[in-house]
Motif scaffolding. Structure first.
Motif, mmCIF file in Angstrom:
data_model
loop_
_atom_site.group_PDB
_atom_site.id
_atom_site.type_symbol
_atom_site.label_atom_id
_atom_site.label_comp_id
_atom_site.label_asym_id
_atom_site.label_seq_id
_atom_site.Cartn_x
_atom_site.Cartn_y
_atom_site.Cartn_z
ATOM 1 N N VAL A 1 -4.859 -11.669 -6.712
ATOM 2 C CA VAL A 1 -3.455 -12.051 -6.491
ATOM 3 C C VAL A 1 -2.590 -10.813 -6.291
ATOM 4 C CG1 VAL A 1 -1.441 -13.161 -7.557
ATOM 5 C CG2 VAL A 1 -3.710 -14.197 -7.802
ATOM 6 N N TYR A 2 -2.965 -9.719 -6.946
ATOM 7 C CA TYR A 2 -2.128 -8.516 -6.941
ATOM 8 C C TYR A 2 -2.706 -7.380 -6.102
ATOM 9 C CZ TYR A 2 -0.796 -11.227 -11.026
ATOM 10 O OH TYR A 2 -0.432 -12.250 -11.858
ATOM 11 N N GLU A 3 -3.796 -7.640 -5.397
ATOM 12 C CA GLU A 3 -4.440 -6.593 -4.607
ATOM 13 C C GLU A 3 -3.521 -6.069 -3.504
ATOM 14 O OE1 GLU A 3 -8.118 -7.864 -2.942
ATOM 15 O OE2 GLU A 3 -9.292 -7.443 -4.743
ATOM 16 N N GLY A 4 -3.488 -4.761 -3.347
ATOM 17 C CA GLY A 4 -2.784 -4.154 -2.226
ATOM 18 C C GLY A 4 -1.301 -3.962 -2.404
ATOM 19 N N LEU A 5 -0.770 -4.329 -3.549
ATOM 20 C CA LEU A 5 0.648 -4.083 -3.806
ATOM 21 C C LEU A 5 0.855 -3.785 -5.274
ATOM 22 C CD1 LEU A 5 1.718 -6.822 -5.351
ATOM 23 C CD2 LEU A 5 2.019 -7.695 -3.052
ATOM 24 N N GLN A 6 2.016 -3.267 -5.600
ATOM 25 C CA GLN A 6 2.347 -2.994 -6.994
ATOM 26 C C GLN A 6 3.211 -4.130 -7.510
ATOM 27 O OE1 GLN A 6 4.211 0.785 -7.758
ATOM 28 N NE2 GLN A 6 4.606 0.309 -9.907
ATOM 29 N N LYS B 1 -7.130 -2.373 2.887
ATOM 30 C CA LYS B 1 -8.208 -1.781 2.098
ATOM 31 C C LYS B 1 -8.790 -0.560 2.821
ATOM 32 C CE LYS B 1 -9.751 -5.952 -0.327
ATOM 33 N NZ LYS B 1 -10.912 -6.865 -0.574
ATOM 34 N N LYS B 2 -9.025 0.472 2.064
ATOM 35 C CA LYS B 2 -9.589 1.685 2.642
ATOM 36 C C LYS B 2 -11.096 1.520 2.794
ATOM 37 C CE LYS B 2 -6.070 4.760 0.704
ATOM 38 N NZ LYS B 2 -5.823 5.929 -0.169
ATOM 39 N N GLU B 3 -11.587 1.933 3.918
ATOM 40 C CA GLU B 3 -13.026 1.857 4.139
ATOM 41 C C GLU B 3 -13.740 2.906 3.313
ATOM 42 O OE1 GLU B 3 -14.032 2.088 8.223
ATOM 43 O OE2 GLU B 3 -12.733 0.410 8.819
#
Length: 274
Positions: A222-227, A271-273
């Motif tokens: 739910v919180y992936e990729g943001l603060q 997402k970073k590879e």
């Protein structure tokens, strides 16, 4: 903190917080403790309450504020109307002149869609989020009217402003909270009682873990990729609203992380590879 919140306005105030055993409720309790308030910690989980009470005591001692610093715990399920009606039987007499009510107890269960939602989940969410909040409010509002003072702070949600798929019941409960807050605000307009609704967006607490029935991995997504917001962020708004001058009422606060614009619109870092 003193320059921001003007702690003198909160010193020796008595604050009742529901859902105080963790998350937003616990964070708010600690901030009120720092400000020199006395706090009634109410929640279903007694073991959590003891930990929060200890944190409040430590925070008050570290603050150096001489006022307040008294804390008591009450095991209370706000969905149990009989228990709410007997609340004062379990609160020491020195805590009964409550100045501020923080209706924080609430939760969400599941992401099922209409047609697949269990009746027990519906009843549980409405029982706590709506009926419980109303029951505690009725008890305290009459008390505030008699004292000609008081502040009701309801913890709503952006979900009460904007519905989303998989959240029909939770959204309905928070819309009800918003409607109740608005009606109460208008009903006490001829009194010194203040009424506030705080509507957080994404807040990373145990909220999503409960929603996904203990699935931590699903909750983390739910919180992936943001603060996201954290409990402390919302707690600061609660204390900020309570610390305004008596003639100032923050009727509604919408609180979002910077990368959230609505219930469903967010920006997430790719997402970073590896």
């Amino acid at each position: 903190m003193a320059s921001i919140f003007n702690v003198s306005r909160l010193q020796n105030k008595i604050v009742l917080i529901t859902g105080a055993s963790g998350g937003i409720g616990a964070a708010a309790a600690v901030l009120f403790a720092k400000a020199g308030s006395n706090v009634i910690l109410a929640a279903r989980r007694s073991e959590g309450l003891k930990q929060v009470a200890a944190a409040c005591t430590a925070a008050h001692q570290e603050s150096g504020v001489q006022a307040g610093g008294k804390f008591t715990t009450v095991q209370l399920d706000v969905s149990d109307r009989v228990a709410v009606g007997k609340l004062w039987d379990h609160v020491p007499s020195e805590f009964r002149d409550v100045d501020i009510l923080v209706n924080n107890a609430g939760f969400v269960l599941g992401v099922e869609r209409v047609g697949d939602i269990s009746e027990s989940d519906i009843e549980a969410m409405f029982g706590t989020n709506v009926f419980g909040l109303i029951s505690v409010s009725q008890l305290l509002v009459n008390h505030f009217k008699a004292r000609r003072a008081g502040h009701v702070i309801n913890i709503g949600s952006i979900a009460g402003r904007e519905s989303y798929p998989g959240g029909s019941i939770y959204c309905a409960t928070k819309a009800a909270v918003s409607a109740f807050n608005g009606a109460l605000l208008r009903e006490v307009v001829n009194t010194p009682i203040r009424v506030t609704e705080i509507q957080p967006g994404l807040v990373e607490t145990k909220f999503s873990v409960v929603r996904f029935r203990g699935d931590q991995a699903a909750a983390d997504k739910v919180y992936e990729g943001l603060q996201p917001l954290v409990a402390q962020d919302v707690a600061e708004e609660i204390v900020w609203a309570a610390a305004r001058p008596p003639h100032v009422n923050l009727a509604e606060i919408l609180l979002l992380p910077v990368n959230q614009a609505s219930a469903t619109l967010t920006y997430r870092e790719p997402k970073k590879e590896k």
